[in-house]
Design a protein around this motif. Sequence first.
Motif, PDB file in Angstrom:
ATOM      1  N   MET A  28       1.058  -1.044   0.291  1.00 43.22           N
ATOM      2  CA  MET A  28       0.184   0.409   0.276  1.00 43.22           C
ATOM      3  C   MET A  28       1.026   0.956  -0.321  1.00 43.22           C
ATOM      4  SD  MET A  28      -3.255   0.931   2.426  1.00 43.22           S
ATOM      5  CE  MET A  28      -4.000   2.305   2.618  1.00 43.22           C
ATOM      6  N   SER A  29       0.707   2.187  -0.817  1.00 42.33           N
ATOM      7  CA  SER A  29       0.825   3.570  -1.030  1.00 42.33           C
ATOM      8  C   SER A  29       1.395   4.362   0.343  1.00 42.33           C
ATOM      9  CB  SER A  29       0.993   4.359  -2.038  1.00 42.33           C
ATOM     10  OG  SER A  29       1.470   5.927  -2.045  1.00 42.33           O
ATOM     11  N   LEU A  30       2.348   4.836   1.160  1.00 44.52           N
ATOM     12  CA  LEU A  30       2.395   5.922   2.290  1.00 44.52           C
ATOM     13  C   LEU A  30       1.447   6.840   1.849  1.00 44.52           C
ATOM     14  CD1 LEU A  30       6.283   5.097   3.542  1.00 44.52           C
ATOM     15  CD2 LEU A  30       4.526   3.925   3.893  1.00 44.52           C
ATOM     16  N   ILE A  31       2.119   7.491   0.198  1.00 45.52           N
ATOM     17  CA  ILE A  31       0.938   8.508   0.064  1.00 45.52           C
ATOM     18  C   ILE A  31      -0.286   7.925   0.492  1.00 45.52           C
ATOM     19  CG2 ILE A  31       0.373   9.965  -1.864  1.00 45.52           C
ATOM     20  CD1 ILE A  31       2.868   9.189  -2.762  1.00 45.52           C
ATOM     21  N   ILE A  32      -0.682   7.437   0.380  1.00 43.78           N
ATOM     22  CA  ILE A  32      -2.603   7.053   0.752  1.00 43.78           C
ATOM     23  C   ILE A  32      -2.515   7.063   2.016  1.00 43.78           C
ATOM     24  CG2 ILE A  32      -4.421   5.900   0.395  1.00 43.78           C
ATOM     25  CD1 ILE A  32      -3.810   4.787  -3.144  1.00 43.78           C
ATOM     26  N   ILE A  33      -1.964   6.886   3.156  1.00 46.08           N
ATOM     27  CA  ILE A  33      -1.770   6.535   4.638  1.00 46.08           C
ATOM     28  C   ILE A  33      -1.972   8.014   4.908  1.00 46.08           C
ATOM     29  CG2 ILE A  33      -0.775   5.584   6.375  1.00 46.08           C
ATOM     30  CD1 ILE A  33       0.340   3.216   4.894  1.00 46.08           C
ATOM     31  N   TRP A  34      -0.757   8.525   4.026  1.00 46.74           N
ATOM     32  CA  TRP A  34      -1.252   9.656   5.293  1.00 46.74           C
ATOM     33  C   TRP A  34      -2.263  11.070   4.548  1.00 46.74           C
ATOM     34  CZ3 TRP A  34       2.482  13.447   7.273  1.00 46.74           C
ATOM     35  CH2 TRP A  34       3.869  12.177   7.760  1.00 46.74           C
ATOM     36  N   PHE A  35      -2.757  10.569   2.989  1.00 46.51           N
ATOM     37  CA  PHE A  35      -4.059  11.676   2.534  1.00 46.51           C
ATOM     38  C   PHE A  35      -4.845  10.842   3.524  1.00 46.51           C
ATOM     39  CE2 PHE A  35      -1.633  12.687  -1.214  1.00 46.51           C
ATOM     40  CZ  PHE A  35      -2.670  13.687  -1.683  1.00 46.51           C
ATOM     41  N   ALA A  36      -4.796   9.447   3.901  1.00 47.94           N
ATOM     42  CA  ALA A  36      -6.762   8.892   5.173  1.00 47.94           C
ATOM     43  C   ALA A  36      -6.097   9.397   5.948  1.00 47.94           C
ATOM     44  CB  ALA A  36      -6.444   7.507   4.463  1.00 47.94           C
ATOM     45  N   PHE A  37      -4.921   9.991   6.901  1.00 46.12           N
ATOM     46  CA  PHE A  37      -5.049  10.671   7.775  1.00 46.12           C
ATOM     47  C   PHE A  37      -5.256  11.669   8.168  1.00 46.12           C
ATOM     48  CE2 PHE A  37      -1.931  12.637  11.422  1.00 46.12           C
ATOM     49  CZ  PHE A  37      -2.564  11.577  12.604  1.00 46.12           C
ATOM     50  N   MET A  38      -4.898  12.909   7.412  1.00 49.02           N
ATOM     51  CA  MET A  38      -5.265  14.117   6.822  1.00 49.02           C
ATOM     52  C   MET A  38      -6.305  14.315   6.606  1.00 49.02           C
ATOM     53  SD  MET A  38      -1.516  15.529   5.046  1.00 49.02           S
ATOM     54  CE  MET A  38      -1.459  14.510   3.870  1.00 49.02           C
ATOM     55  N   LEU A  39      -7.160  13.124   6.196  1.00 48.88           N
ATOM     56  CA  LEU A  39      -8.651  13.462   5.769  1.00 48.88           C
ATOM     57  C   LEU A  39      -9.536  13.034   6.588  1.00 48.88           C
ATOM     58  CD1 LEU A  39      -9.016  12.464   1.811  1.00 48.88           C
ATOM     59  CD2 LEU A  39      -9.457  14.659   3.360  1.00 48.88           C
TER      60      LEU A  39
END
Length: 316
Positions: A1-12
């Motif tokens: 899983m992309s780290l970018i997606i995890i970071w975006f999910a966390f911020m959202l």
Amino acid sequence: MSLIIIWFAFMLDWLIGDPPNWPHPIRWIGNSISWMEKWLRSLGEKPQWLYIAGGILWLVVVGGSYAVTQGLLFSLFHWHWLLGSAVELWLALTVLAGKCLKDCALDVMKPLKQGDLGQSRIMLSYIVGRDTSQLEAPQITRATVETVAENSVDGVFAPLMYLFIGGVPLAMAYKAVNTLDSMVGYKNNRYRELGFVSAKMDDLFNLIPARLGWLLLTFAAWALNFNWRNALHIGWRDRYQHKSPNSAWSEATVAGALGIRLGGPNRYFGEMVDKPWIGDHHRDIEPQDIVHTNKMMFVASCAALVIFTLCSWIIH
């Protein structure tokens, strides 16, 4: 899983949370648990069978949550990477509950500070299992602080950890574990046998996140200029002052950081339950402690995100 997606999910999650009118897979998991419980009980009510039925329930719901999520993402990514990424981001967002937990706590605090105990009790009843109808202001505040502290583990730290370990499928399986425990993992006459496996597996899945929560919340206490040494000490000293082997780790850490006492006797389903106290009574608890606990949860969550990211880079 992309780290970018995890970071975006966390911020959202911290920006928009879970809009109530959006579809939510956790509700679907809850519906499937209710349906399966009725079906399994229709096959028999003998204690021996209910223990077996509880194991079947756990395997089907948790395994099904993992398999359906994995299959859905595989199909969507095979169709188009952009569609797969969008759904993966949405699913990652739904397993995190930081803003939802914070907002629910503030919904209790606002009428409490205005002196409206009735409304505050109603809002509290949505997020706790205890009887709230007779609670006074300090008891309401204590229950809210306990809820934020305890659920910071299964609402943020644990799903975030499982996102990093196994992506959305594993995180969704974890939420199924957590939902099963919240629905059937009770030691009462109705669920003692059927919920046995669900309760034990929830303890297992939260074993590491709860202990990480002790350290993460201690760091948050240090960052926010609370009493981090006391948080570390009380978090360890009172870590087992709860019927769950995991719940008191975070509650005790917050109690130590703020110099307050949590836990104690509470009424559940009409019966008084004599629970042990957590922390030391250095001062009376007050509504502002809800805000302090929310801040600790947020800082600890950010620390968890950074630590898990660094670990992921080192491993890979």
